[in-house]
Motif scaffolding. Structure first.
Motif, PDB file in Angstrom:
ATOM      1  N   ASP A 200      37.850  28.755  52.674  1.00 44.32           N
ATOM      2  CA  ASP A 200      37.240  28.071  51.524  1.00 44.32           C
ATOM      3  C   ASP A 200      37.405  28.968  50.312  1.00 44.32           C
ATOM      4  O   ASP A 200      37.090  30.149  50.376  1.00 44.32           O
ATOM      5  CB  ASP A 200      35.734  27.856  51.747  1.00 44.32           C
ATOM      6  N   LEU A 201      37.904  28.411  49.237  1.00 41.28           N
ATOM      7  CA  LEU A 201      38.047  29.190  48.009  1.00 41.28           C
ATOM      8  C   LEU A 201      37.701  28.301  46.824  1.00 41.28           C
ATOM      9  O   LEU A 201      38.073  27.123  46.800  1.00 41.28           O
ATOM     10  CB  LEU A 201      39.484  29.710  47.893  1.00 41.28           C
ATOM     11  N   THR A 202      36.975  28.843  45.873  1.00 49.62           N
ATOM     12  CA  THR A 202      36.666  28.096  44.663  1.00 49.62           C
ATOM     13  C   THR A 202      36.974  28.985  43.464  1.00 49.62           C
ATOM     14  O   THR A 202      36.309  30.001  43.268  1.00 49.62           O
ATOM     15  CB  THR A 202      35.181  27.685  44.616  1.00 49.62           C
ATOM     16  N   ALA A 203      37.993  28.620  42.712  1.00 49.17           N
ATOM     17  CA  ALA A 203      38.368  29.458  41.572  1.00 49.17           C
ATOM     18  C   ALA A 203      37.474  29.142  40.385  1.00 49.17           C
ATOM     19  O   ALA A 203      37.194  27.971  40.100  1.00 49.17           O
ATOM     20  CB  ALA A 203      39.830  29.217  41.216  1.00 49.17           C
ATOM     21  N   GLU A 204      37.061  30.177  39.709  1.00 51.85           N
ATOM     22  CA  GLU A 204      36.202  29.980  38.535  1.00 51.85           C
ATOM     23  C   GLU A 204      37.068  29.627  37.331  1.00 51.85           C
ATOM     24  O   GLU A 204      38.067  30.287  37.056  1.00 51.85           O
ATOM     25  CB  GLU A 204      35.421  31.263  38.254  1.00 51.85           C
ATOM     26  N   PRO A 205      36.682  28.590  36.594  1.00 55.58           N
ATOM     27  CA  PRO A 205      37.487  28.184  35.440  1.00 55.58           C
ATOM     28  C   PRO A 205      37.555  29.291  34.397  1.00 55.58           C
ATOM     29  O   PRO A 205      36.569  29.974  34.142  1.00 55.58           O
ATOM     30  CB  PRO A 205      36.726  26.984  34.874  1.00 55.58           C
ATOM     31  N   GLY A 206      38.726  29.453  33.813  1.00 58.46           N
ATOM     32  CA  GLY A 206      38.879  30.401  32.726  1.00 58.46           C
ATOM     33  C   GLY A 206      38.706  31.840  33.132  1.00 58.46           C
ATOM     34  O   GLY A 206      38.434  32.692  32.280  1.00 58.46           O
ATOM     35  N   ALA A 207      38.852  32.143  34.409  1.00 55.37           N
ATOM     36  CA  ALA A 207      38.695  33.520  34.874  1.00 55.37           C
ATOM     37  C   ALA A 207      39.960  33.948  35.601  1.00 55.37           C
ATOM     38  O   ALA A 207      40.808  33.127  35.947  1.00 55.37           O
ATOM     39  CB  ALA A 207      37.498  33.637  35.796  1.00 55.37           C
ATOM     40  N   MET A 208      40.069  35.246  35.829  1.00 56.00           N
ATOM     41  CA  MET A 208      41.181  35.781  36.602  1.00 56.00           C
ATOM     42  C   MET A 208      40.690  36.211  37.967  1.00 56.00           C
ATOM     43  O   MET A 208      39.800  37.050  38.069  1.00 56.00           O
ATOM     44  CB  MET A 208      41.819  36.971  35.880  1.00 56.00           C
ATOM     45  N   THR A 209      41.273  35.629  39.000  1.00 53.49           N
ATOM     46  CA  THR A 209      40.851  35.928  40.358  1.00 53.49           C
ATOM     47  C   THR A 209      41.985  36.607  41.111  1.00 53.49           C
ATOM     48  O   THR A 209      43.128  36.128  41.066  1.00 53.49           O
ATOM     49  CB  THR A 209      40.454  34.637  41.089  1.00 53.49           C
ATOM     50  N   ALA A 210      41.672  37.699  41.792  1.00 57.40           N
ATOM     51  CA  ALA A 210      42.662  38.378  42.626  1.00 57.40           C
ATOM     52  C   ALA A 210      42.423  38.009  44.077  1.00 57.40           C
ATOM     53  O   ALA A 210      41.297  38.068  44.564  1.00 57.40           O
ATOM     54  CB  ALA A 210      42.552  39.886  42.452  1.00 57.40           C
ATOM     55  N   ILE A 211      43.491  37.608  44.767  1.00 60.03           N
ATOM     56  CA  ILE A 211      43.409  37.420  46.216  1.00 60.03           C
ATOM     57  C   ILE A 211      43.897  38.713  46.840  1.00 60.03           C
ATOM     58  O   ILE A 211      45.066  39.096  46.649  1.00 60.03           O
ATOM     59  CB  ILE A 211      44.278  36.240  46.671  1.00 60.03           C
ATOM     60  N   ILE A 212      43.020  39.437  47.528  1.00 60.63           N
ATOM     61  CA  ILE A 212      43.439  40.713  48.100  1.00 60.63           C
ATOM     62  C   ILE A 212      43.168  40.745  49.598  1.00 60.63           C
ATOM     63  O   ILE A 212      42.318  40.015  50.123  1.00 60.63           O
ATOM     64  CB  ILE A 212      42.752  41.911  47.403  1.00 60.63           C
ATOM     65  N   GLY A 213      43.908  41.609  50.255  1.00 62.08           N
ATOM     66  CA  GLY A 213      43.803  41.742  51.701  1.00 62.08           C
ATOM     67  C   GLY A 213      44.998  42.537  52.193  1.00 62.08           C
ATOM     68  O   GLY A 213      45.974  42.704  51.459  1.00 62.08           O
ATOM     69  N   PRO A 214      44.949  43.017  53.430  1.00 60.81           N
ATOM     70  CA  PRO A 214      46.047  43.846  53.939  1.00 60.81           C
ATOM     71  C   PRO A 214      47.327  43.037  54.144  1.00 60.81           C
ATOM     72  O   PRO A 214      47.315  41.807  54.037  1.00 60.81           O
ATOM     73  CB  PRO A 214      45.507  44.360  55.279  1.00 60.81           C
ATOM     74  N   ASN A 215      48.425  43.729  54.440  1.00 60.92           N
ATOM     75  CA  ASN A 215      49.684  43.045  54.753  1.00 60.92           C
ATOM     76  C   ASN A 215      49.479  42.090  55.922  1.00 60.92           C
ATOM     77  O   ASN A 215      48.806  42.435  56.886  1.00 60.92           O
ATOM     78  CB  ASN A 215      50.766  44.058  55.143  1.00 60.92           C
ATOM     79  N   GLY A 216      50.052  40.899  55.827  1.00 61.43           N
ATOM     80  CA  GLY A 216      49.927  39.951  56.917  1.00 61.43           C
ATOM     81  C   GLY A 216      48.581  39.272  56.974  1.00 61.43           C
ATOM     82  O   GLY A 216      48.251  38.602  57.958  1.00 61.43           O
ATOM     83  N   ALA A 217      47.774  39.417  55.915  1.00 60.58           N
ATOM     84  CA  ALA A 217      46.449  38.810  55.918  1.00 60.58           C
ATOM     85  C   ALA A 217      46.506  37.333  55.564  1.00 60.58           C
ATOM     86  O   ALA A 217      45.520  36.619  55.710  1.00 60.58           O
ATOM     87  CB  ALA A 217      45.537  39.538  54.933  1.00 60.58           C
ATOM     88  N   GLY A 218      47.661  36.886  55.096  1.00 66.53           N
ATOM     89  CA  GLY A 218      47.798  35.471  54.754  1.00 66.53           C
ATOM     90  C   GLY A 218      47.580  35.167  53.286  1.00 66.53           C
ATOM     91  O   GLY A 218      47.338  34.014  52.930  1.00 66.53           O
ATOM     92  N   LYS A 219      47.714  36.177  52.430  1.00 67.16           N
ATOM     93  CA  LYS A 219      47.491  35.959  50.992  1.00 67.16           C
ATOM     94  C   LYS A 219      48.482  34.959  50.415  1.00 67.16           C
ATOM     95  O   LYS A 219      48.095  33.972  49.794  1.00 67.16           O
ATOM     96  CB  LYS A 219      47.603  37.293  50.231  1.00 67.16           C
ATOM     97  N   SER A 220      49.772  35.250  50.632  1.00 66.90           N
ATOM     98  CA  SER A 220      50.804  34.359  50.093  1.00 66.90           C
ATOM     99  C   SER A 220      50.744  32.989  50.755  1.00 66.90           C
ATOM    100  O   SER A 220      50.965  31.965  50.105  1.00 66.90           O
ATOM    101  CB  SER A 220      52.191  34.955  50.326  1.00 66.90           C
ATOM    102  N   THR A 221      50.444  32.990  52.044  1.00 71.68           N
ATOM    103  CA  THR A 221      50.348  31.720  52.764  1.00 71.68           C
ATOM    104  C   THR A 221      49.253  30.841  52.161  1.00 71.68           C
ATOM    105  O   THR A 221      49.437  29.635  51.981  1.00 71.68           O
ATOM    106  CB  THR A 221      50.047  31.985  54.248  1.00 71.68           C
ATOM    107  N   LEU A 222      48.136  31.470  51.828  1.00 73.21           N
ATOM    108  CA  LEU A 222      47.038  30.722  51.209  1.00 73.21           C
ATOM    109  C   LEU A 222      47.496  30.079  49.907  1.00 73.21           C
ATOM    110  O   LEU A 222      47.250  28.899  49.644  1.00 73.21           O
ATOM    111  CB  LEU A 222      45.854  31.667  50.968  1.00 73.21           C
ATOM    112  N   LEU A 223      48.211  30.877  49.113  1.00 74.36           N
ATOM    113  CA  LEU A 223      48.693  30.368  47.830  1.00 74.36           C
ATOM    114  C   LEU A 223      49.682  29.220  48.051  1.00 74.36           C
ATOM    115  O   LEU A 223      49.603  28.173  47.393  1.00 74.36           O
ATOM    116  CB  LEU A 223      49.374  31.511  47.073  1.00 74.36           C
ATOM    117  N   LYS A 224      50.604  29.411  48.996  1.00 77.40           N
ATOM    118  CA  LYS A 224      51.608  28.377  49.238  1.00 77.40           C
ATOM    119  C   LYS A 224      50.979  27.111  49.794  1.00 77.40           C
ATOM    120  O   LYS A 224      51.423  26.001  49.481  1.00 77.40           O
ATOM    121  CB  LYS A 224      52.678  28.896  50.205  1.00 77.40           C
ATOM    122  N   ALA A 225      49.956  27.267  50.618  1.00 76.57           N
ATOM    123  CA  ALA A 225      49.282  26.085  51.149  1.00 76.57           C
ATOM    124  C   ALA A 225      48.557  25.356  50.025  1.00 76.57           C
ATOM    125  O   ALA A 225      48.561  24.125  49.955  1.00 76.57           O
ATOM    126  CB  ALA A 225      48.309  26.488  52.252  1.00 76.57           C
TER     127      ALA A 225
END
Lengths: 401, 270
Positions: free
Chosen positions: B44-69
């Motif tokens: 579950d993710l909810t981005a705050e309007p007008g803000a900058m959010t960093a998705i962080i986590g170790p290698n293979g944590a699924g960061k890019s996958t989350l974005l692509k999904a």
């Protein structure tokens, strides 16, 4: 005789063949470029081999319905259907199994081709099949080409070409960056399917003249040839069309000069000749240009290294370096440094000292990252920065810049 | 940090707050699996309007996958993403994506200008000719990232940092409201990193939302307002002050960060 052929003076049939082959070449070259840019060139090989069972089955169906069996539009429709089946097999295998696309292509290509050969062999044994001449679809044939055949080629080719140009933007976008294209509103799967459909159409159109084994050459060779000459996708498409058309025209004309010369293979060989010439002489990406650039750069490196050694009073061991230094007049025949060599060496040594000062400077150190040993310091530092560095290292010591 | 809600023009001229009331990007129960092992599980993710959010986590944590999904590039096994309150499919024009630099072949025959113009593909459609105003706009976007002088270069002749800036310029040309970036700072030089962060902060100042997969923990607090910690599962979400904590980092990275390292990162933020 060749001149007559090139000027379309070889008679009605030869002229038809040349014009038909040229229009096929233009369309195939331009369309194949999108496949090449998408890095899926081999899919066209699977598609073309997958046409064969369709040709045989269409013949059998038409005979069963009491028809001639050799009716060209019917055969082409059959080939299109089985090409589509082959394409769907490749797509399905790639998407739903762990097979890579090249393995899927290999499997589909050989199975469809094998099935096609079996069907053709069966047809040969039927009384109605003796005269079928379906094997001409393997290598293509232009003997006895009719005006209607040439017209089919011209119209089919033009239609495919028009569609390819219409779809060029999404096809290029997907070929370059499919992930981005999807988010920018271009459906990757739909665009890929349309690309394949165009390739399929051109394959079917070209079956009669170059044959299914060699159509892949007409799709891919013009594209790789064109790539040597330009760095813009739309120009690659245009040039590939040009090269393809040229190969088709010249190939057909040359094959018309002797009765035994097969048209399809000659077209492919002409395309290959254009490729080889481009590979060698194209500026920028051509092999000769690259070798020349490498040699020139190697000589600059050797000269610079040699002069640094000389400036520091060290001997130069490499023979190539000594030869280059002698040729530039920096070394005498007995390997003693000349006045010109001394002056140049001092200049290079000064720049080395400058770089060292830049690396040690607090404010300018990031600029030193751009130094790769051959970097001209004046291209990185401004005149003011250079003056500041010179002030720190005690100015240019009697060296004229 | 995002005190003054900036103005963002909307088509109908409605007040900004109404448009942005719904989250620019809301992900619910998203699971993506390659094979039978979830790469991300029930996110579950909810981005705050007008803000900058960093998705962080170790290698293979699924960061890019989350974005692509979230972008519909990979198909989730379950879950969904909404963009400004509506399904993604209807909102594509409001999103711009900056993929990982390594995801494309840089020997592709195309120029810097052509890539920037791809950002206008929605507007150009199939047939509309590229006019002077399109070129001007693309050039302006290239200029924002300091790449206008390179417009005619073949993209293969650029450095990694320059390539990354061209990708950002292409996204800028889309004039989107939500910017999703996949590791925009990975393997770029310091000058590029500065140029990119300046542009991202400008986007925020214009009221746009930025969500970026980020790998450099040392710059999280300096660059971003919010963090989303992930290691296949969601670990934490919130402002840098509340979510970028030693406990959360320890949980996301397991034993991979030394305690001293974490203290330094987190203490550095206050």
């Amino acid at each position: 005789m060749l001149r007559d052929a090139l000027l379309l003076q070889m008679g009605y049939n030869a002229t038809l063949v040349a014009l038909g082959a040229a229009s096929l070449g233009v369309a195939a070259g331009a369309t194949g470029t999108f496949l090449f840019l998408r890095k899926r060139s081999l899919v066209s090989d699977a598609i073309s081999h997958a046409t064969l069972p369709g040709i045989g089955l269409a013949f059998l169906v038409m005979v069963a319905l009491g028809g001639d069996g050799r009716w060209l539009p019917g055969l082409l429709a059959g080939s299109a259907l089985s090409a589509l089946a082959g394409l769907l097999c490749v797509t399905w295998l790639t998407r739903h199994t762990r097979l890579a696309e090249d393995a899927a292509i290999g499997a589909v290509l050989s199975v469809f081709f094998g099935a096609g050969i079996v069907i053709l062999t069966v047809i040969q044994t039927l009384s109605s099949g003796r005269q079928a001449g379906l094997e001409t679809f393997l290598l293509g044939s232009t003997a006895g080409m009719l005006f209607s055949d040439a017209l089919t080629l011209a119209i089919g080719g033009t239609l495919v070409l028009a569609l390819a140009l219409l779809l060029r933007r999404p096809m290029i976008q997907v070929a370059f960056d499919p992930g981005y294209a999807e988010t920018a509103g271009t459906s990757v799967s739909r665009t890929d399917f349309l690309t394949m459909a165009l390739v399929m159409a051109i394959t079917v159109v070209g079956l009669k003249i170059v044959g299914l084994i060699m159509i892949v050459a007409l799709l891919i060779i013009p594209a790789v040839t064109a790539r040597f000459w330009t760095n813009r996708a739309e120009y690659v498409v245009a040039l590939a069309g040009l090269f393809g058309g040229l190969a088709g025209y010249l190939g057909a004309a040359i094959s018309a000069t002797a009765p035994a010369l097969p048209t399809g293979p000659i077209i492919v060989l002409i395309g290959f000749a254009l490729f080889v010439v481009s590979l060698l002489v194209a500026p920028g990406r051509g092999v000769l240009a690259a070798a020349l650039r490498y040699r020139r750069f190697q000589r600059r490196v050797h000269l610079r290294q040699g002069l640094i050694s000389l400036a520091q009073g060290q001997p130069v061991y490499e023979r190539l370096t000594r030869r280059l230094l002698r040729r530039e007049g920096f070394l005498r025949a007995d390997n003693v440094i000349t006045d010109a060599g001394r002056a140049r060496a001092a200049k290079i040594l000064r720049d080395e000292t400058r770089w060292q000062a830049v690396r040690r400077s607090d404010s300018l150190a990031p600029l030193a990252m751009q130094d790769n040993g051959m970097t001209d310091i004046a291209s990185v530092l401004t005149a003011d920065q250079l003056a500041e560095i010179d002030r720190r290292i005690g100015g240019p010591k009697g060296v004229t810049p | 940090m995002k005190d003054a809600m900036p103005q963002l023009a909307t088509d109908e001229g409605r007040p900004v707050a109404d448009t942005l009331a719904q989250s620019p990007l809301a992900i619910r129960g998203m699971t993506v699996s390659y094979g039978e092992e979830p790469a991300i599980f029930s996110i579950d993710l909810t981005a705050e309007p007008g803000a900058m959010t960093a998705i962080i986590g170790p290698n293979g944590a699924g960061k890019s996958t989350l974005l692509k999904a979230a972008l519909g590039i990979v198909r989730p096994l379950s879950g969904r993403a909404t963009v400004f309150g509506k399904p993604l499919a209807k909102q594509r024009a409001r999103i711009a994506y900056v993929p990982q630099r390594a995801s494309v072949d840089w020997d592709f025959p195309t120029t810097v200008m052509d890539v920037a113009l791809m950002g206008l593909s929605r507007e150009l459609g199939l047939l509309r000719p590229v006019r002077a105003r399109h070129v001007t706009r693309a050039l302006a976007c290239l200029d924002r990232v300091g790449m206008a002088d390179f417009a005619d270069r073949q993209i293969g002749q650029l450095s990694g940092g320059q390539q990354q800036r061209v990708f950002l310029a292409r996204a800028l040309a889309q004039d989107a409201e939500l910017y999703l970036l996949d590791e925009p700072f990975a393997g770029v030089d310091a000058a590029t990193e500065r140029a990119i962060i300046v542009v991202l902060k400008e986007l925020r100042a214009e009221g746009r939302t930025v969500v970026a997969v980020h790998h450099d923990l040392s710059t999280v607090a300096q660059y971003f307002d919010n963090v989303f910690l992930i290691n296949r599962r969601k670990i934490a979400e919130g402002s840098v002050e509340t979510a970028f904590t030693a406990a959360n980092l320890q949980e996301a990275y397991g034993g991979r960060l030394a305690t001293g390292q974490i203290d330094q990162l987190v203490l550095g933020t206050v």
